[in-house]
Design a protein around this motif. Structure first.
Motif, PDB file in Angstrom:
ATOM      1  N   UNK A 101       0.840  -1.194   0.000  1.00 11.20           N
ATOM      2  CA  UNK A 101       0.000   0.000   0.000  1.00 11.20           C
ATOM      3  C   UNK A 101       0.876   1.246   0.000  1.00 11.20           C
ATOM      4  N   UNK A 102       0.400   2.287  -0.656  1.00 11.30           N
ATOM      5  CA  UNK A 102       1.130   3.552  -0.666  1.00 11.30           C
ATOM      6  C   UNK A 102       0.411   4.627   0.142  1.00 11.30           C
ATOM      7  N   UNK A 103      -0.817   4.350   0.575  1.00 12.07           N
ATOM      8  CA  UNK A 103      -1.592   5.302   1.383  1.00 12.07           C
ATOM      9  C   UNK A 103      -2.376   4.527   2.436  1.00 12.07           C
ATOM     10  N   UNK A 104      -2.432   5.102   3.637  1.00  9.63           N
ATOM     11  CA  UNK A 104      -3.211   4.541   4.732  1.00  9.63           C
ATOM     12  C   UNK A 104      -4.075   5.667   5.285  1.00  9.63           C
ATOM     13  N   UNK A 105      -5.384   5.448   5.345  1.00 10.52           N
ATOM     14  CA  UNK A 105      -6.328   6.467   5.800  1.00 10.52           C
ATOM     15  C   UNK A 105      -7.145   5.924   6.951  1.00 10.52           C
ATOM     16  N   UNK A 106      -7.843   6.816   7.648  1.00  9.81           N
ATOM     17  CA  UNK A 106      -8.679   6.385   8.764  1.00  9.81           C
ATOM     18  C   UNK A 106      -9.803   7.377   9.003  1.00  9.81           C
ATOM     19  N   UNK A 107     -10.803   6.897   9.696  1.00  8.92           N
ATOM     20  CA  UNK A 107     -11.894   7.731  10.206  1.00  8.92           C
ATOM     21  C   UNK A 107     -11.901   7.533  11.705  1.00  8.92           C
TER      22      UNK A 107
END
Length: 148
Positions: A101-107
């Motif tokens: 993965x090149x991006x990790x996001x969260x809420x």
């Protein structure tokens, strides 16, 4: 370690997480995954034990080949601010990178209850961003992301 979500201690731990999130999050803003949601093939879940006691967990959900979402970060309440979440988050960021993965996001929540979590994510390079994936703008949510 990667957790298969079959152990009774993990089941109880995650059920407590969902109950807590449901109790403090307004209707329509609840995004905590239950056990079935975490058992999705798109999910990888890690757990941390100390002396045989489960003290934390976290997961990532594959959104596409390059983007994953951090989910279900939880520390046993008696172990908050003891470094469990930092060690776990560092591990998950490294694993996500290793998975390509090149991006990790969260809420996460926007209320004061979630301030320690938001500070932890900022410490690990996450910055606020627009809603991603299927999320919509929500005053009860804070969206964050980082490149890996």
């Amino acid at each position: 370690m990667v957790d298969d979500l079959s152990g009774p201690e993990m089941v109880l731990f995650l059920e407590a997480h969902v109950r807590q999130m449901q109790a403090i999050t307004p209707a329509g803003s609840k995004h905590a995954l239950d056990l079935d949601g975490l058992r999705s093939p798109a999910m990888t879940v890690w757990s941390v034990s100390d002396g045989g006691t489960l003290v934390g967990c976290g997961a990532i959900k594959r959104l596409d080949a390059e983007h994953a979402e951090l989910k279900s970060m939880r520390t046993r309440p008696s172990r908050t601010r003891s470094g469990v979440a930092s060690r776990l988050l560092g591990h998950i960021v490294g694993e996500a990178r290793g998975m390509g993965f090149s991006r990790l996001s969260l809420e996460t929540g926007s209320s004061a209850f979630f301030l320690p979590a938001r500070r932890l994510y900022e410490k690990f390079g996450f910055r606020e961003c627009a809603p991603f994936a299927d999320y919509r703008p929500d005053p009860n949510s804070t969206f964050m992301t980082r490149e890996l």
